[in-house]
Motif scaffolding. Structure first.
Motif, PDB file in Angstrom:
ATOM      1  N   LEU A  15       0.999  -1.212  -0.198  1.00  0.00           N
ATOM      2  CA  LEU A  15       0.136   0.214   0.080  1.00  0.00           C
ATOM      3  C   LEU A  15       0.941   1.205   0.028  1.00  0.00           C
ATOM      4  CD1 LEU A  15      -2.865   0.756   0.149  1.00  0.00           C
ATOM      5  CD2 LEU A  15      -2.774   0.782   2.706  1.00  0.00           C
TER       6      LEU A  15
ATOM      7  N   LYS B 122      -2.852   5.869   3.663  1.00  0.00           N
ATOM      8  CA  LYS B 122      -2.339   4.728   3.657  1.00  0.00           C
ATOM      9  C   LYS B 122      -2.245   4.060   5.213  1.00  0.00           C
ATOM     10  CE  LYS B 122       2.365   5.857   3.104  1.00  0.00           C
ATOM     11  NZ  LYS B 122       2.209   7.489   3.543  1.00  0.00           N
ATOM     12  N   THR B 123      -1.905   4.830   6.176  1.00  0.00           N
ATOM     13  CA  THR B 123      -1.720   4.583   7.299  1.00  0.00           C
ATOM     14  C   THR B 123      -3.096   4.390   8.020  1.00  0.00           C
ATOM     15  OG1 THR B 123       0.592   5.401   7.821  1.00  0.00           O
ATOM     16  CG2 THR B 123      -0.894   5.213   9.722  1.00  0.00           C
TER      17      THR B 123
ATOM     18  N   GLY C 242      -4.586   1.305   7.319  1.00  0.00           N
ATOM     19  CA  GLY C 242      -4.169   0.242   7.894  1.00  0.00           C
ATOM     20  C   GLY C 242      -4.641   0.225   9.304  1.00  0.00           C
TER      21      GLY C 242
ATOM     22  N   ASP D 197       3.315  -1.178   9.164  1.00  0.00           N
ATOM     23  CA  ASP D 197       3.352   0.357   8.827  1.00  0.00           C
ATOM     24  C   ASP D 197       4.836   1.131   8.531  1.00  0.00           C
ATOM     25  OD1 ASP D 197       2.482   2.923   8.524  1.00  0.00           O
ATOM     26  OD2 ASP D 197       1.711   3.103  10.437  1.00  0.00           O
ATOM     27  N   GLU D 198       5.175   1.352   7.521  1.00  0.00           N
ATOM     28  CA  GLU D 198       6.429   1.921   7.131  1.00  0.00           C
ATOM     29  C   GLU D 198       7.645   1.197   8.022  1.00  0.00           C
ATOM     30  OE1 GLU D 198       7.331   4.191   5.067  1.00  0.00           O
ATOM     31  OE2 GLU D 198       5.645   5.428   4.702  1.00  0.00           O
TER      32      GLU D 198
ATOM     33  N   ILE E 258       2.918  -1.081   4.217  1.00  0.00           N
ATOM     34  CA  ILE E 258       2.445   0.289   4.123  1.00  0.00           C
ATOM     35  C   ILE E 258       3.906   1.026   3.728  1.00  0.00           C
ATOM     36  CG2 ILE E 258       1.349   2.295   5.030  1.00  0.00           C
ATOM     37  CD1 ILE E 258      -0.357   0.263   6.532  1.00  0.00           C
ATOM     38  N   SER E 259       3.867   1.676   2.934  1.00  0.00           N
ATOM     39  CA  SER E 259       5.070   2.528   2.608  1.00  0.00           C
ATOM     40  C   SER E 259       4.908   3.617   1.647  1.00  0.00           C
ATOM     41  CB  SER E 259       6.527   1.845   2.134  1.00  0.00           C
ATOM     42  OG  SER E 259       7.611   2.482   1.759  1.00  0.00           O
TER      43      SER E 259
END
Length: 272
Positions: free
Chosen positions: A38, A46-47, A50, A170-171, A202-203
Motif C-alpha cells: 500500500l 495509507k496508514t 491500516g 506500517d513503514e 505500507i510505505s
C-alpha cells in the motif's frame, strides 16, 4: 483463499471545525500468504487504512472482513480473538519497544496474554530469536542496547509470537539506513516463505514496495488510483501520480537520476 477484504471503506476525521475524508471508498483484498503493498505520499490515507484493518479506527461506512467474518465494528471479545490472527509492526523501532524491558519480557508479553505458561513462553522466545537471526543470549538484554535494525527484528519477532495470519507493516523500514532496509526486507520475505503469513505492507517508497510485494495498491488523497501486480505497477504505471512516485525513488546512476528528476518535474508542472 482470500484472507482480508476491505470493501468501499470510508474513514473521516475532524480537524478543528472541519470534517475531512482520510480514506474515500477504498476496496482491497489480501490472499493467504500474500503481500499487498500500500503506497502513497504522506496524507494519502495509507496508514489510516491500516488502522481501520487493525480496528484502531472505525469506518464511517464500508466493511472489513477477515476470513469471511465482518470485523468492522469490534467487541472486546472479538478484539481479543483477532489479536492472535492480526498483528502489527510499527515504523519507529526506537519508540515501539520499551527501552527498559528485557527482550525476554517484551516477547513474553503477547504469549502470556494468550495463556502460555512460563516454560512454553521461554521455548517460543528462543524460537523467535532464531527466526529473526538474533542470538539466544539477547533474551536477557534490554531494548536500548540494540541498534535500529536489531530493534526492528525484535518488533517483528513480537508480531510473530502468537503465529498470526496477517501482519500490518506500517513503514517498518523507513527509519533504517538503506543497507539495513535491504536486510530487514529480506527477513520479511524469508519469514513469509517459512510461515505463510500475509502482509499489508505500507510505505511511501515505491522501490521498497516493489522489493517486497506481490500486488500493489496506490493511494492518493484517500482514493485508490491504481491497483495491480507489483511488476506492472512499478514497470509501467498507468496513473500520473504513480509515475511521480516512481520518479521519486533514488537510483545509483546519476544520469538516470537526473532524467527521473526532470520527468517528475514535468509531471508536477503539468499538474498531474
Amino acid at each position: 483463499m482470500t484472507l482480508l477484504t476491505v470493501d468501499d471503506v470510508v474513514v473521516e476525521y475532524t480537524r478543528g471545525r472541519t470534517r475531512f475524508r482520510a480514506v474515500d471508498g477504498v476496496s482491497i483484498s489480501i490472499a493467504e500468504g500474500e503481500t499487498l503493498g500500500l503506497v502513497g505520499e504522506s496524507g494519502s490515507g495509507k496508514t489510516t487504512l491500516g488502522r481501520a484493518v487493525l480496528g484502531l479506527v472505525t469506518p464511517e461506512s464500508g466493511t472489513v472482513h477477515f476470513r469471511g467474518q465482518d470485523i468492522t465494528s469490534r467487541t472486546r471479545a472479538l478484539r481479543r480473538s483477532l489479536a492472535r490472527q492480526i498483528q502489527v509492526v510499527f515504523q519507529d523501532p526506537y519508540t515501539s519497544l520499551n527501552p527498559m524491558l528485557s527482550i525476554g519480557d517484551i516477547l513474553a508479553e503477547p504469549l502470556r496474554a494468550q495463556g502460555a505458561t512460563r516454560n512454553d513462553a521461554r521455548r517460543r522466545i528462543v524460537e523467535l530469536l532464531d527466526q529473526v537471526h538474533l542470538p539466544a543470549g539477547s533474551i536477557s538484554r534490554v531494548a536500548r542496547e540494540f541498534s535500529g535494525g536489531q530493534r526492528q527484528r525484535i518488533a517483528i519477532a513480537r508480531a510473530l509470537a502468537v503465529r498470526p495470519s496477517l501482519i500490518v507493516c506500517d513503514e517498518p523500514v523507513s527509519a533504517l539506513d538503506l543497507t539495513t532496509q535491504l536486510r530487514v526486507l529480506e527477513l520479511f520475505k524469508e519469514i513469509q516463505e517459512s510461515t505463510g503469513v500475509a502482509y499489508l505492507f505500507i510505505s511511501h517508497d515505491l522501490a521498497v514496495i516493489r522489493a517486497i510485494s506481490h500486488r500493489v495498491a496506490v493511494l492518493y488523497r484517500g482514493k485508490l488510483v491504481e491497483h495491480g501486480s507489483a511488476e506492472a505497477i512499478t514497470a509501467t504505471p498507468a496513473d500520473p501520480y504513480t509515475r511521480r512516485l516512481l520518479m521519486s525513488a533514488p537510483v545509483p546512476d546519476p544520469v538516470e537520476q537526473a532524467r527521473r528528476r526532470a520527468e517528475r518535474h514535468e509531471l508536477l508542472v503539468a499538474g498531474t
